[in-house]
Structure formats: C-alpha cells, structure tokens
Design an enzyme around this catalytic site. Structure first.
Site, mmCIF file in Angstrom:
data_model
loop_
_atom_site.group_PDB
_atom_site.id
_atom_site.type_symbol
_atom_site.label_atom_id
_atom_site.label_comp_id
_atom_site.label_asym_id
_atom_site.label_seq_id
_atom_site.Cartn_x
_atom_site.Cartn_y
_atom_site.Cartn_z
ATOM 1 N N SER A 164 42.110 49.764 41.555
ATOM 2 C CA SER A 164 42.487 48.871 40.457
ATOM 3 C C SER A 164 43.375 47.731 40.974
ATOM 4 O O SER A 164 42.950 46.939 41.810
ATOM 5 C CB SER A 164 43.188 49.677 39.362
ATOM 6 O OG SER A 164 43.397 48.889 38.211
ATOM 7 N N ASP A 229 33.722 51.861 32.476
ATOM 8 C CA ASP A 229 35.122 51.455 32.644
ATOM 9 C C ASP A 229 35.478 50.437 31.564
ATOM 10 O O ASP A 229 34.932 49.332 31.526
ATOM 11 C CB ASP A 229 35.316 50.838 34.033
ATOM 12 C CG ASP A 229 36.777 50.665 34.399
ATOM 13 O OD1 ASP A 229 37.593 50.425 33.492
ATOM 14 O OD2 ASP A 229 37.102 50.759 35.598
ATOM 15 N N HIS A 258 37.992 54.397 33.940
ATOM 16 C CA HIS A 258 38.851 53.686 34.886
ATOM 17 C C HIS A 258 39.748 54.624 35.693
ATOM 18 O O HIS A 258 40.050 54.335 36.844
ATOM 19 C CB HIS A 258 39.732 52.687 34.126
ATOM 20 C CG HIS A 258 40.499 51.756 35.014
ATOM 21 N ND1 HIS A 258 39.890 50.793 35.797
ATOM 22 C CD2 HIS A 258 41.843 51.648 35.266
ATOM 23 C CE1 HIS A 258 40.803 50.133 36.482
ATOM 24 N NE2 HIS A 258 41.992 50.625 36.188
#
Length: 385
Positions: A164, A229, A258
């Site tokens: 991320s 996601d 996610h």
C-alpha cells in the site's frame, strides 16, 4: 500553494496506530528489546508459537533505533533465518506498526526462508518525528544503510517489499539501486492523489508518484493485488505491472481486499515461487537481462542514418541497427574464423561477403524470405546449417 496542499495531502494519507502497540526498552546488556504496550510482554512470547530458532521458524530478532538524515529516530526489527540466501526489506501499509505485523514477519521469515527487516516510519510505533513522504524516503534509506553496514547485505541479495503506502518508499529506493534482486508491490498505489480520484494528469502537490518511478526500476517486479480492493483499486496494480521494465507474473487474488491478501493460500505460494526464482537466478542470467539495458552505443552518431529505421519482416526479430554505427546484430564469429559471417540477405547488413571457406551461403527459399538468423535456425527443411 503546492507545498501547503502537499502537507494537507500527507495529513490525509498517514494514520499511525494510536497508541503504539509496542514499546522499546533497553536491557541490562545495553541492547534494545520490544514489548507489547497492552501486556508488557516481549514480542517473542506471543509470536513464537512454540517454534525454535534452529530451522528458521524461531522468533529471535534484533531491535534497532536508527537516526535518519532528517533527524528522526526510527525503529527497525531484523529477523534472521539461518537458511536464508536473500533478505526482504518490508515497508508496511498505512494504519499499522511493527507490533501488529510481528506475527506476519515471523511467518514470512519461516515460509519464504528469508531474512526480514521491517521498520516503522517516522511518527509510527516507537519512531520519533511526524509521518511525511520525504520522511519515509529518509527512513528506508537509513534502514538500507543499516543492512549494508551491520549485516553486510548488498543490493544483489536484497528484495524490497512495499505494501500500500509502503510502495512509495519501496519504489523510491528501488529506482536508485540498479542491481537490486527484486521488488514486490502489494496493493500498491500509482500515486496518492490517484487513490482519491481518477486522474491522468500530473500535479506538483501529489505524493508518492510511483507512476513515474516504476519506469526506473530495472529488476524483476512482482505485483500482488486483490480484485475487490475497495481502498486502492485493482487498476493501480495492473497499470504498475504493465509499466514495469521487468514484470514478473502478477498475482491477482480473486475476491481479495486491501488488508486480507495474506489469508489466501495463493499469496504465500506465489510469493515463495518468486523468492525461489530470485534465489536460483544465476549471475549469468542476471547479466544477460541487465546488459541490453545498460549497453551504450559506440562509434559515430546515428543521427540522420537511414539504416537504423529499417524494420525486419519477422515479428520475432529485434529491430536491426545500423552496421556502420553499432555493428551488425546478426553477426556470428566462428571460433575458427576471424571474419564476419553476416546475413547477406538481411536488409540491415551492407558489407561484403567474407572469403572464409567455413561460412556457407544460404540456399533455402524459406530462410531467404526473412533473412534473419532467428528464423534460419527454425527452418528444419534446409541444409544450410
């Protein structure tokens, strides 16, 4: 104005856990140790799971407090696997710190057979300072320097892992290390602004412009992303994979979100396959992949050369280059011959035929259609070879 907006963007981008899930204490011998904030128990006690340290499944680790070039002190954990050949430098996601990720680190260390270095960004966990884009860049550089000086780990034996927001510092460092072994992008972002809104233009106040830095990464790049996601759309990972110079087979986890990709069996299976292939990649193979990217032209300039624009008829053959500027790409040099056995029917070769008796002229019509050595070797009906 741009700097002000960039500062505001950073405030929306970072969400360190508060309070921190762990604390750093100094032992009697002067070394640092980490304990859970809630229970005051060492991290090793809850994450060991009864595993010893002999086979790479244990939980002993080194705790570091590193000073960055921006004046902050960040905390890093180094987990050593005695069976490891490679080291994974893990840059975690947004709302997490080392205390929450320690169990995952132990599992990755054991299952992937790697050494693992994880760290907290400035303002996260027990690290000092405030989180910002520039601080995270300084953070990962300090961690890499620690791996080099304290453990003797070179970039050739290092794989960068970014999850991320962690894809930002990961690609920042990867773009500066041309001999890096590999990169893993887990639920990565194209840029900070592109997470919030779908834009294709560039803004000076955008943060983590991975869309620009991915082109500078020369090593194999694995992209992992969940198709469902809802924080960072799957299109981010897909575009990063398409833009990578050396893309590895991606992992699109169907139904993955996610923050739950580690729960899918395909995650560890595909990641282990990537690590194994990076381990077994020989120096010869790596040089063969890097050499074309680093090859520099020699000889006179190609400006205005009419030969360099010639395209072969065979789609599998590389674009020919001017023999006067670079030398013929289809040139073979036999061990018993010092002359140049060029492919005289190829439009990129304009030199005279050699006089060497060991060089055979081509007679097969199928070979002469394209006139390149790639296709010549595929022709089983000719006796030219």
């Amino acid at each position: 104005m741009g700097c002000v907006i960039s500062h505001l963007s950073a405030k929306f981008a970072f969400f360190p856990p508060s309070p921190s899930t762990y604390q750093i204490k100094k032992r009697e011998d002067g070394k640092l140790t980490a304990i859970y904030t809630s229970s005051s128990m060492p991290l090793t006690s809850s994450a060991a799971g009864g595993l010893d340290d002999g086979g790479g499944g244990g939980c002993s680790f080194d705790v570091w407090s590193l000073r960055t070039k921006r004046g902050n002190k960040i905390v890093a954990f180094y987990l050593k696997n005695p069976c490891a050949r490679l080291t994974l430098l893990y840059s975690h996601g947004n709302a997490a710190d080392l205390g929450q990720l320690f169990d995952l680190f132990v599992q990755l260390k054991a299952n992937l057979r790697v050494n693992l270095m994880g760290y907290d960004y400035s303002g996260y966990g027990a690290s000092t300072g405030k989180p910002s884009e520039l601080n995270t860049y300084a953070d990962i550089e300090a961690v890499y320097e620690c791996l080099e000086t304290e453990y003797g780990i070179s970039q050739e034996d290092l794989i960068l892992y970014g999850q991320s927001v962690g894809s930002g510092p990961t690609l920042h460092l990867a773009s500066k290390l041309p001999r890096l072994r590999g990169v893993v992008l887990h639920s990565a972002i194209l840029s900070g602004l592109r997470v919030v809104c779908h834009v294709n233009c560039r803004f000076c106040f955008d943060i983590y412009k991975n869309v620009n830095k991915i082109r500078k990464v020369k090593c194999p790049t694995l992209v992992i992303h969940g198709t469902e996601d809802d924080v960072v759309n799957w299109l981010h990972g897909n575009r990063l994979w398409k833009m990578a110079k050396d893309p590895y087979e991606p992992l699109w986890i169907k139904g993955g979100g996610h923050c739950n990709l580690e729960l899918y069996p395909d995650y560890i299976r595909h990641l282990y396959k990537f690590i194994y292939e990076m381990e077994t990649m020989t120096t010869k193979t790596r040089l063969a992949k890097i050499k074309p990217k680093l090859r520099l032209p020699h000889g006179p300039s190609t400006a205005g050369c009419s030969y360099c624009c010639i395209k072969p008829s065979c789609p599998e053959c590389p674009k020919p280059r001017c023999p006067e500027c670079f030398g013929c790409p289809n040139c073979l040099r036999p061990a018993s011959c010092c002359c140049c056995s060029l492919n005289w029917n190829c439009s990129c070769c304009w030199r005279l035929k050699p006089k060497c008796p060991d060089v055979k002229l081509l007679k097969c019509p199928s070979c002469l259609q394209c006139g390149c050595f790639t296709c010549l070797r595929k022709c089983v009906q000719c006796s030219c070879w």
